[in-house]
Write an enzyme that holds these catalytic residues in place. Structure first.
Site, PDB file in Angstrom:
ATOM      1  CB  SER A 140      -0.887   0.009   1.249  1.00  0.00           C
ATOM      2  OG  SER A 140      -1.512   1.265   1.442  1.00  0.00           O
ATOM      3  CE1 TYR A 153      -3.586  -1.840   5.507  1.00  0.00           C
ATOM      4  CE2 TYR A 153      -3.435   0.457   4.797  1.00  0.00           C
ATOM      5  CZ  TYR A 153      -3.585  -0.891   4.499  1.00  0.00           C
ATOM      6  OH  TYR A 153      -3.735  -1.275   3.189  1.00  0.00           O
TER       7      TYR A 153
END
Length: 255
Positions: A140, A153
């Site tokens: 990501s 995250y």
């Protein structure tokens, strides 16, 4: 480019929805025999039926990638694998570091990092045996830049990025490529909804005013393109964002 016969099996984790499902469809259309893994057996079985019905080849295998014994048992089915797409993962919560839930951090690390490690380790011999293997790590943009409320995250995706980068160094000289694809804002049915515990209002705010966030198909297209480059070409890192997103914290939103 059609895959060589010796490397036509592609394993996709987290294939029950979103980017994983879209990637499975596109790899199957590109000529791979796709093996769909996820915890939700009904979802991947339905997807396998859809892909087979379209004249391609797919099989479903229910798997929790955080269960190492189950992953090792799964890997015994393969002597040769051409592609592994480590897609399974996700985000939980958006609280600041001072008040974040450590259990959510632990779950994100287990799924995004340890899960990717489990499947990669288990299938690396089969990827090497293919003579032309490819490991894809779907990280990501969170793995390349921090933002407020994303601590857990971001930490997990940074670790996943480092896993890919280190593996590439360690296996250079073997017939296996390591590709990292790092998407930015992608609107899927489940990502934001899962992150906010099913709160539809909070999930909708993530994409509010953004005319065209990326779709699962957009990301699957970049994965398929990278995988189908000639075997001597390695796409080390592909960052893909919607045009409206300049960084993790700079997004154009229409009024």
């Amino acid at each position: 480019m059609a895959p060589a016969a010796s490397s036509r099996i592609a394993v996709v984790t987290g294939a029950s929805s979103g980017i994983g499902a879209a990637t499975a469809r596109q790899l199957a259309a590109a000529g791979y025999r796709v093996v769909l893994t996820a915890r939700r057996k009904d979802r991947i079985e339905a997807l396998a039926e859809e892909i087979n019905g379209a004249g391609h080849q797919a099989a479903a295998y229910a798997l929790d990638i955080t269960d190492r014994a189950a992953v090792d048992a799964f890997a015994t089915a393969f002597k040769s694998v051409g592609v592994l797409v480590n897609n399974a993962g996700g985000a939980l919560g958006a609280d600041p570091v001072a008040s974040a839930d450590p259990e959510q951090w632990r779950q994100m690390y287990e799924t995004n990092v340890i899960g990717t490690l489990n499947v990669t380790q288990a299938l690396l011999p089969a990827l090497t045996a293919s003579g032309d293997g490819t490991v894809v790590v779907l990280s990501s943009t969170a793995g390349h830049g921090t933002y407020e409320g994303g601590g857990g995250y971001v930490a997990a995706k940074h670790a996943e990025h480092v896993l890919a980068e280190t593996l590439r160094l360690e296996i250079v000289g073997t017939p296996v490529r390591v590709i990292e694809v790092a998407p930015g804002m992608v609107k899927t049915d489940e990502f934001a909804l899962t992150r906010f515990g099913g709160d539809e209002e909070k999930a909708a705010k993530v994409y509010a005013g953004v005319a065209q966030p990326l779709t699962a198909d957009d990301v699957a297209d970049t994965i398929t393109w990278a995988v189908t480059r000639p075997s001597h070409v390695n796409i080390d890192l592909l960052v893909v964002r919607p045009r409206a997103q300049a960084s993790n914290t700079k997004v154009h939103r229409e009024q």
